[in-house]
Scaffold this motif. Structure first.
Motif, PDB file in Angstrom:
ATOM      1  N   LEU A   1      12.451  28.534 -19.247  1.00 41.98           N
ATOM      2  CA  LEU A   1      11.930  28.618 -17.874  1.00 41.98           C
ATOM      3  C   LEU A   1      12.538  27.523 -17.001  1.00 41.98           C
ATOM      4  N   THR A   2      12.685  26.335 -17.570  1.00 40.09           N
ATOM      5  CA  THR A   2      13.292  25.226 -16.832  1.00 40.09           C
ATOM      6  C   THR A   2      14.716  25.573 -16.425  1.00 40.09           C
ATOM      7  N   ASN A   3      15.486  26.101 -17.349  1.00 39.74           N
ATOM      8  CA  ASN A   3      16.868  26.483 -17.040  1.00 39.74           C
ATOM      9  C   ASN A   3      16.922  27.567 -15.971  1.00 39.74           C
ATOM     10  N   GLN A   4      16.011  28.529 -16.040  1.00 39.28           N
ATOM     11  CA  GLN A   4      15.990  29.605 -15.051  1.00 39.28           C
ATOM     12  C   GLN A   4      15.612  29.086 -13.667  1.00 39.28           C
ATOM     13  N   VAL A   5      14.646  28.202 -13.617  1.00 36.65           N
ATOM     14  CA  VAL A   5      14.157  27.691 -12.331  1.00 36.65           C
ATOM     15  C   VAL A   5      15.131  26.673 -11.737  1.00 36.65           C
TER      16      VAL A   5
ATOM     17  N   ASN B   1      17.583  27.555  -9.087  1.00 37.36           N
ATOM     18  CA  ASN B   1      17.067  28.215  -7.889  1.00 37.36           C
ATOM     19  C   ASN B   1      16.193  27.314  -7.015  1.00 37.36           C
ATOM     20  N   VAL B   2      16.206  26.028  -7.285  1.00 40.12           N
ATOM     21  CA  VAL B   2      15.444  25.081  -6.463  1.00 40.12           C
ATOM     22  C   VAL B   2      16.329  23.896  -6.101  1.00 40.12           C
ATOM     23  N   GLY B   3      15.950  23.231  -5.018  1.00 43.56           N
ATOM     24  CA  GLY B   3      16.732  22.084  -4.570  1.00 43.56           C
ATOM     25  C   GLY B   3      16.569  20.858  -5.439  1.00 43.56           C
ATOM     26  N   LYS B   4      15.399  20.704  -6.038  1.00 48.66           N
ATOM     27  CA  LYS B   4      15.126  19.534  -6.879  1.00 48.66           C
ATOM     28  C   LYS B   4      14.832  20.003  -8.309  1.00 48.66           C
ATOM     29  N   PRO B   5      15.876  20.100  -9.145  1.00 49.45           N
ATOM     30  CA  PRO B   5      15.672  20.586 -10.509  1.00 49.45           C
ATOM     31  C   PRO B   5      14.908  19.582 -11.373  1.00 49.45           C
ATOM     32  N   ILE B   6      14.369  20.095 -12.464  1.00 52.31           N
ATOM     33  CA  ILE B   6      13.670  19.252 -13.434  1.00 52.31           C
ATOM     34  C   ILE B   6      14.737  18.484 -14.218  1.00 52.31           C
ATOM     35  N   SER B   7      14.550  17.199 -14.327  1.00 52.34           N
ATOM     36  CA  SER B   7      15.515  16.299 -14.960  1.00 52.34           C
ATOM     37  C   SER B   7      15.767  16.657 -16.428  1.00 52.34           C
ATOM     38  N   ARG B   8      17.038  16.652 -16.814  1.00 53.20           N
ATOM     39  CA  ARG B   8      17.410  16.877 -18.220  1.00 53.20           C
ATOM     40  C   ARG B   8      16.855  15.771 -19.115  1.00 53.20           C
ATOM     41  N   LEU B   9      16.806  14.555 -18.611  1.00 57.35           N
ATOM     42  CA  LEU B   9      16.245  13.443 -19.375  1.00 57.35           C
ATOM     43  C   LEU B   9      14.770  13.691 -19.676  1.00 57.35           C
ATOM     44  N   PHE B  10      14.033  14.165 -18.674  1.00 59.57           N
ATOM     45  CA  PHE B  10      12.616  14.475 -18.875  1.00 59.57           C
ATOM     46  C   PHE B  10      12.457  15.571 -19.929  1.00 59.57           C
ATOM     47  N   VAL B  11      13.233  16.657 -19.806  1.00 58.52           N
ATOM     48  CA  VAL B  11      13.143  17.786 -20.731  1.00 58.52           C
ATOM     49  C   VAL B  11      13.480  17.339 -22.154  1.00 58.52           C
ATOM     50  N   THR B  12      14.560  16.595 -22.303  1.00 59.35           N
ATOM     51  CA  THR B  12      14.964  16.107 -23.626  1.00 59.35           C
ATOM     52  C   THR B  12      13.897  15.198 -24.224  1.00 59.35           C
TER      53      THR B  12
ATOM     54  N   THR C   1       2.643  17.722 -17.814  1.00 60.42           N
ATOM     55  CA  THR C   1       3.538  17.351 -16.706  1.00 60.42           C
ATOM     56  C   THR C   1       4.652  18.379 -16.559  1.00 60.42           C
ATOM     57  N   TRP C   2       5.234  18.793 -17.676  1.00 62.69           N
ATOM     58  CA  TRP C   2       6.306  19.787 -17.670  1.00 62.69           C
ATOM     59  C   TRP C   2       5.813  21.118 -17.102  1.00 62.69           C
ATOM     60  N   LEU C   3       4.630  21.525 -17.536  1.00 62.13           N
ATOM     61  CA  LEU C   3       4.053  22.769 -17.026  1.00 62.13           C
ATOM     62  C   LEU C   3       3.827  22.712 -15.516  1.00 62.13           C
ATOM     63  N   ILE C   4       3.344  21.581 -15.031  1.00 62.89           N
ATOM     64  CA  ILE C   4       3.115  21.419 -13.590  1.00 62.89           C
ATOM     65  C   ILE C   4       4.442  21.492 -12.840  1.00 62.89           C
TER      66      ILE C   4
ATOM     67  N   ILE D   1       7.205  23.027 -13.772  1.00 65.43           N
ATOM     68  CA  ILE D   1       7.690  24.407 -13.800  1.00 65.43           C
ATOM     69  C   ILE D   1       6.882  25.268 -12.839  1.00 65.43           C
ATOM     70  N   ARG D   2       5.568  25.136 -12.878  1.00 63.75           N
ATOM     71  CA  ARG D   2       4.702  25.919 -12.000  1.00 63.75           C
ATOM     72  C   ARG D   2       5.051  25.696 -10.541  1.00 63.75           C
ATOM     73  N   ASN D   3       5.193  24.435 -10.157  1.00 65.58           N
ATOM     74  CA  ASN D   3       5.526  24.118  -8.767  1.00 65.58           C
ATOM     75  C   ASN D   3       6.875  24.700  -8.370  1.00 65.58           C
ATOM     76  N   ARG D   4       7.835  24.628  -9.261  1.00 61.12           N
ATOM     77  CA  ARG D   4       9.171  25.132  -8.937  1.00 61.12           C
ATOM     78  C   ARG D   4       9.239  26.656  -8.933  1.00 61.12           C
ATOM     79  N   ILE D   5       8.455  27.311  -9.789  1.00 60.09           N
ATOM     80  CA  ILE D   5       8.398  28.779  -9.744  1.00 60.09           C
ATOM     81  C   ILE D   5       7.781  29.219  -8.419  1.00 60.09           C
ATOM     82  N   ASN D   6       6.688  28.587  -8.039  1.00 59.30           N
ATOM     83  CA  ASN D   6       6.067  28.918  -6.751  1.00 59.30           C
ATOM     84  C   ASN D   6       7.046  28.673  -5.603  1.00 59.30           C
ATOM     85  N   LEU D   7       7.794  27.587  -5.682  1.00 57.58           N
ATOM     86  CA  LEU D   7       8.769  27.251  -4.648  1.00 57.58           C
ATOM     87  C   LEU D   7       9.940  28.245  -4.635  1.00 57.58           C
TER      88      LEU D   7
END
Length: 152
Positions: free
Chosen positions: A35-39, A42-53, A95-98, A100-106
């Motif tokens: 989901l992170t990769n998909q989102v 498509n957003v201006g502020k992606p979820i950090s790879r460091l955070f995901v790792t 935190t990760w779920l939040i 993703i949720r925010n970015r999917i909504n965005l």
């Protein structure tokens, strides 16, 4: 609302639930990663790879600590360590779920009040099952709209 067909795909909820249960939660991490990769594209502020790792590593350390404890009669210290890592992993998870949720909504342009808006409470507790349910819901409506417009 942007076309979610370009970002996501319909997935079976029964299969999602089964994978979450039968993989002892490892599928949840995999699905959050996908989901992170998909989102992110498509957003201006992606979820950090460091955070995901970091989230994945902490989860795996906790998971394998428990596996070792229960399969090899591990020490009580290993159990305590695994439980502490699980607490840290849970914080990362929510935190990760939040994020993703925010970015999917965005990414989809869905706003609070819409029936497609991802509820923060349900997203945090039902995880990828609820998120997939909402994705399926939007994609089914989009498909019906496309069929109706093609028929005209």
């Amino acid at each position: 609302m942007r076309q979610m067909n370009d970002i996501f795909e319909v997935k079976s909820l029964v299969k999602t639930i089964a994978l979450c249960v039968f993989t002892f939660g490892l599928y949840v991490i995999y699905r959050l990663f996908t989901l992170t990769n998909q989102v992110n594209g498509n957003v201006g502020k992606p979820i950090s790879r460091l955070f995901v790792t970091s989230a994945i590593l902490v989860h795996l350390i906790s998971f394998f600590g428990l596996v070792i404890y229960f399969t090899a009669n591990g020490s009580p210290e290993l159990l305590i360590f695994s439980k502490l890592m699980h607490v840290v992993s849970s914080i990362f998870h929510v935190t990760w779920l939040i994020k993703i949720r925010n970015r999917i909504n965005l990414a989809t342009g869905v706003e609070k009040g819409s029936k497609f808006w991802l509820n923060p409470f349900l997203s945090s507790f039902l995880h990828v099952i609820y998120i997939q349910y909402k994705i399926n819901q939007v994609l089914q409506v989009n498909t019906k709209q496309q069929v109706a417009s093609n028929a005209i």
